[in-house]
Every structure is written in C-alpha cells, then in structure tokens.
Design a protein around this motif. Structure first.
Motif, mmCIF file in Angstrom:
data_model
loop_
_atom_site.group_PDB
_atom_site.id
_atom_site.type_symbol
_atom_site.label_atom_id
_atom_site.label_comp_id
_atom_site.label_asym_id
_atom_site.label_seq_id
_atom_site.Cartn_x
_atom_site.Cartn_y
_atom_site.Cartn_z
ATOM 1 N N VAL A 143 43.611 28.695 35.472
ATOM 2 C CA VAL A 143 42.742 29.865 35.650
ATOM 3 C C VAL A 143 42.191 29.920 37.078
ATOM 4 O O VAL A 143 42.164 30.993 37.708
ATOM 5 N N VAL A 144 41.784 28.746 37.591
ATOM 6 C CA VAL A 144 41.267 28.729 38.960
ATOM 7 C C VAL A 144 42.364 29.123 39.948
ATOM 8 O O VAL A 144 42.139 29.906 40.873
ATOM 9 N N LEU A 178 42.783 32.877 39.805
ATOM 10 C CA LEU A 178 41.714 33.575 40.532
ATOM 11 C C LEU A 178 41.900 33.435 42.041
ATOM 12 O O LEU A 178 41.787 34.405 42.804
ATOM 13 N N VAL A 235 44.821 35.494 43.599
ATOM 14 C CA VAL A 235 44.500 36.921 43.710
ATOM 15 C C VAL A 235 43.500 37.152 44.842
ATOM 16 O O VAL A 235 43.596 38.127 45.581
ATOM 17 N N THR A 236 42.551 36.198 44.999
ATOM 18 C CA THR A 236 41.557 36.330 46.071
ATOM 19 C C THR A 236 42.217 36.326 47.445
ATOM 20 O O THR A 236 41.718 36.952 48.385
ATOM 21 N N ILE A 288 48.246 40.928 40.353
ATOM 22 C CA ILE A 288 47.761 40.189 39.182
ATOM 23 C C ILE A 288 48.937 39.583 38.413
ATOM 24 O O ILE A 288 48.910 38.420 38.011
ATOM 25 N N MET A 335 44.026 33.486 31.036
ATOM 26 C CA MET A 335 44.348 34.392 32.153
ATOM 27 C C MET A 335 44.155 35.840 31.732
ATOM 28 O O MET A 335 43.651 36.669 32.502
ATOM 29 N N VAL A 352 40.473 36.601 31.954
ATOM 30 C CA VAL A 352 39.849 36.821 33.258
ATOM 31 C C VAL A 352 40.501 37.954 34.042
ATOM 32 O O VAL A 352 39.983 38.349 35.082
ATOM 33 N N SER A 353 41.619 38.504 33.542
ATOM 34 C CA SER A 353 42.314 39.518 34.335
ATOM 35 C C SER A 353 41.470 40.784 34.578
ATOM 36 O O SER A 353 41.586 41.379 35.652
ATOM 37 N N LEU A 395 38.365 40.849 35.259
ATOM 38 C CA LEU A 395 37.529 40.479 36.403
ATOM 39 C C LEU A 395 38.297 40.684 37.706
ATOM 40 O O LEU A 395 37.778 41.222 38.691
ATOM 41 N N LEU A 396 39.575 40.258 37.702
ATOM 42 C CA LEU A 396 40.397 40.449 38.892
ATOM 43 C C LEU A 396 40.613 41.927 39.160
ATOM 44 O O LEU A 396 40.684 42.364 40.313
ATOM 45 N N LEU A 412 37.699 43.056 41.039
ATOM 46 C CA LEU A 412 37.767 42.601 42.430
ATOM 47 C C LEU A 412 38.718 43.466 43.248
ATOM 48 O O LEU A 412 38.508 43.691 44.436
#
Lengths: 221, 242
Positions: free
Chosen positions: A26-27, A30, A33-34, A55, A109, A112-113, A115-116, A119
C-alpha cells in the motif's frame, strides 16, 4: 472447504502482520502515484487526464512487488510441501493463495485508490468507476501474478524476472481497467470495459490455479 | 510414413536433420535470391510511397515469422509436456531466440518504414504495440530458461509459460486493438481474397517462403546444438557418478 479457508486466513494473517506484504504494497502504491505529480508538474488538468492510467500502473507494479514471496517463503520454510499434502487438490491450494494475496494487497489498494483519486484531482463521477474497475481487475492481477510467482519460485532474486513474465500478460487488465475509469469520467454508463474485465477474471479463475499448480509440482518433485 | 514418431529419438533426429539441412539450405538461398531480385527490381515502385514500399518485403515476412515461431514454440511446448519428450522442449527452446529476432526485425523495419510514411519512427498503434508485447513475451520465455538451473524443471516451467502466453496473446491482441489504429488492416489473409496487387504479392510470398526456410535451417542448427549439449550434460552426470 474449511481447509481452503484456513489457508486463506493463515496467509492473510501473515500478510497483515508485522513485516507483512500489505503495508509495504500500500505504501509503495501511494508513493508511486505521488511521484507522478512531482515528475510531471502540478497542473490539475494534466493530472486529471492521466489519473486512471497512473493509478492502474501503480497498482500493477505494487502487485508485482508483493508477488515474488507468494510461494517462495513457503518453499523455503517447507510449508509448501505441507500444503501439497493437505487433503485438497493443489489447484485449490493455489486458488486459496491467490485469494489471500488479493485480500491482503488488492483489497487494501482498492480501499486507498479513492484517496489517490483525490490527490490527482479526479472528478466526482469517476470514483464509482474507479472502485468497480479495481474490484473487477485486481483479482486477475493476483491470479496471473500467481502464475509468475509459481514459475519463478526456485529462482533467486526472482522479482525482476517475475515482472518480466507477468507484466506483458497484464496488459489487457491495464487497458480495460483504465478504459473503465475513463468512460466513467466521460459519463458513459455500461461501457464494454467492465464486462471485459469480468470476462478476463472469469477466464483466469479456472485456468490460472491450474497453471500455478502445474508449476508448483515441478518444484515439489 | 508410419515412422515419423521415431524422429522424437534425438539421435535419429540428428541423422535425419543433417541429411535434410543442406537441401533446405539450398532451397532457402534460391528463394531468398529470387525474392530479393523480385522485390528490388521487378516489383513496381509505389505511386505514393516510392521505393520505400520495398521495405514491406522484409517487414511483412518478419512479422509472419514472429507469430509463426511463437506458434512453433507453443506446439512444441505442449508436445513436450504431454509426451514428456526432451526433443520437443529443446525445439521450443531453440525456436525462441529466432522468433525474438524476427520480432525485433519486424519492429525495426516497421520503424524504418514508418519514418518516411507516417513521419514518425514509432506510434502507439495497436499492431505495433502488440508486436512489442510479443517481443517481451519472447524475452520472458528466454529469461526463464536461463534463470532455472535444473534443466528438466526449466524446460517444463518454460513450457507452461509458453502455453499461458498462447492463451493470452488473443486477449492482448483484442485489448490492444481497442484503441484503434493507424496501421492498415490485414490485406493478404482475408476471406475475400488478397487485396494487394499480384505484382507485389508474388515477391512477398517468395520472401515469406525464404524466411520460413531460413527459420527451418537455423532451427535445425540450434536444435542440433541443444541435443549435443544435452548429451554432454548426461555424459558428465554419468561420469561424476561413476
């Protein structure tokens, strides 16, 4: 069936536990994508345009990263031999391992997608499509990745080889996964992308465990 | 006729392949000479593309052979898994680098043709992309062979990978076709007959036959080496035991 569930529970516990694959995957997801806004620039229009693809590519890479230990750890500590003796066909053991992999990496994943999406400035209509596409596509990644993991189980540092073997096979998931989000953004309901993802999953579900079991048997002889 | 299966015996195969190879070689050379002459001097210049159209006579047969070699690899892999034939596994192993080379040749000639025609070396068109992915599939297959030390296990693992690839290739092709194409659709193998003029088709087919002959010759040379290497390995193992 209880044996099947026990294998799933065991693997999920191991993955969620300390030093397990889930947090790392997961990290990594993230972080990757960042990196894109940092590399491309912060213009919202550009980021929104490439968000679905970014993504999906990040999800693909994160899945690959967590796959190389899928069977290798079991081979090294001998639990693979135990799993082969379980009163369950090896094909179902393979399916259980893939299901556990999906629960411990695909599902987080998926969670949290959104959230991405925030972003990357994805607009409101896209989130449903994104979640549906991830839900339909990521299980196929676990199944096809499982084939690569089983084939490279005896290879030292097999991770790069695994990616070389599996990434070309994941192209359809990437194309239809991204397409599904794009068509959701365009406001097109009921495009052909989600059914295509589901069809790939329906094909991979019986075939991949079969190939995985075949590859694992080579290492059990 | 009834004795074809005896060729599965590596020693008999070696004898047979050594006898047949010179003839195949001569036929290939003759076809290639004819094909090159036809495509460079006889085939007409294209009224739009000029002489650049002649790249087609290398590009298209390469693309055919890129797919054909994968088919050979897959059939040999299946035969190896089903009949547990070492020779079949070695055939698949020997075919892979040839197929990868043809794929690379198709990509390179495509880029050289694309530059004057489309004004760009590369476009993310469906056909180009699927050939590129095919190239990666070849590389993965070759890398898997090299990564596993135990020969028998490498053979079976690679065979499984080749078969997984064969199941996936149509899906990959289909998915990649999704984002439509600059490339012209298939024009030789069509239900209503070829749409390409015969002045271009004849050299194309001759070159195709020459490429196929080349594939057979190189495959038999590579296969002979693989068979000999396997015999050396077996001898060494026997020696180290005794």
């Amino acid at each position: 069936m209880t044996v099947f569930l026990r294998i799933v529970v065991r693997d999920v516990r191991l993955a969620f536990g300390q030093g397990g694959a889930t947090v790392l995957a997961v990290v990594f997801f993230l972080l990757t994508v960042t990196l894109f806004p940092l590399g491309i620039g912060p213009e919202t229009g550009v980021l929104r345009r490439i968000a679905p693809g970014v993504i999906w590519v990040a999800a693909l890479l994160a899945a690959m990263l967590s796959l190389d230990r899928l069977f290798q750890a079991d081979l090294e500590d001998g639990s693979l031999d135990q799993l082969a003796l379980v009163p369950l066909p090896l094909e179902l053991v393979a399916a259980a391992k893939c299901l556990a992999h999906w629960i411990s990496t695909g599902l987080p994943m998926l969670a949290v997608s959104p959230l991405l999406g925030v972003l990357l400035g994805l607009n409101g209509e896209a989130y449903g499509g994104l979640l549906l596409a991830m839900a339909a596509g990521t299980p196929s990644l676990s199944l096809m990745g499982g084939i690569g993991a089983a084939l490279t189980v005896s290879v030292r540092r097999g991770g790069v080889l695994l990616s070389l073997l599996v990434l070309p096979l994941c192209v359809p998931v990437l194309v239809f996964g991204t397409g599904a989000v794009d068509s959701a953004i365009a406001g097109l309901e009921g495009g052909a992308h989600l059914p295509a993802l589901a069809a790939i999953l329906a094909a991979a579900l019986p075939l991949a465990p079969w190939a995985i079991a075949g590859a694992l048997r080579l290492n059990l002889e | 006729m009834a004795n074809w299966h005896r060729l599965a015996n590596p020693t008999l195969f070696l004898e047979w392949s050594r006898r047949v190879r010179p003839w195949t070689g001569v036929a290939t050379a003759a076809l290639l000479a004819t094909g090159v002459y036809l495509s460079l001097f006889v085939a007409p210049r294209d009224y739009q593309q000029g002489d650049a159209v002649r790249i087609m006579f290398v590009h298209v047969p390469s693309a055919w052979m890129a797919l054909f070699a994968y088919a050979v690899m897959a059939v040999a892999s299946a035969a190896g898994l089903i009949w547990k034939s070492p020779l079949a596994h070695l055939t698949a192993k020997a075919a892979a680098p040839i197929g990868a080379s043809f794929t690379l040749l198709a990509l390179a000639t495509g880029a050289l043709w694309g530059q004057p025609m489309w004004g760009t070396w590369w476009v993310w068109d469906a056909r180009l992309t699927s050939v590129l992915i095919l190239f990666f599939l070849y590389l993965g297959y070759i890398a898997l062979w090299q990564a596993i030390d135990d020969h028998a296990r490498a053979a079976k693992s690679a065979a499984i990978l080749a078969l997984v690839g064969v199941v996936n290739i149509p899906i990959i092709k289909f998915s990649v076709d999704w984002w439509n194409t600059l490339h012209q659709p298939a024009s030789v193998l069509r239900m209503d007959g070829p749409s390409i003029h015969s002045s271009l088709l004849t050299p194309l087919l001759v070159m195709g036959a020459a490429f196929a002959g080349y594939f057979v010759v190189v495959l038999s040379i590579r296969l002979e080496r693989e068979v000999l290497a396997r015999q050396v390995r077996t001898l060494r193992r026997v020696q180290s035991r005794g």
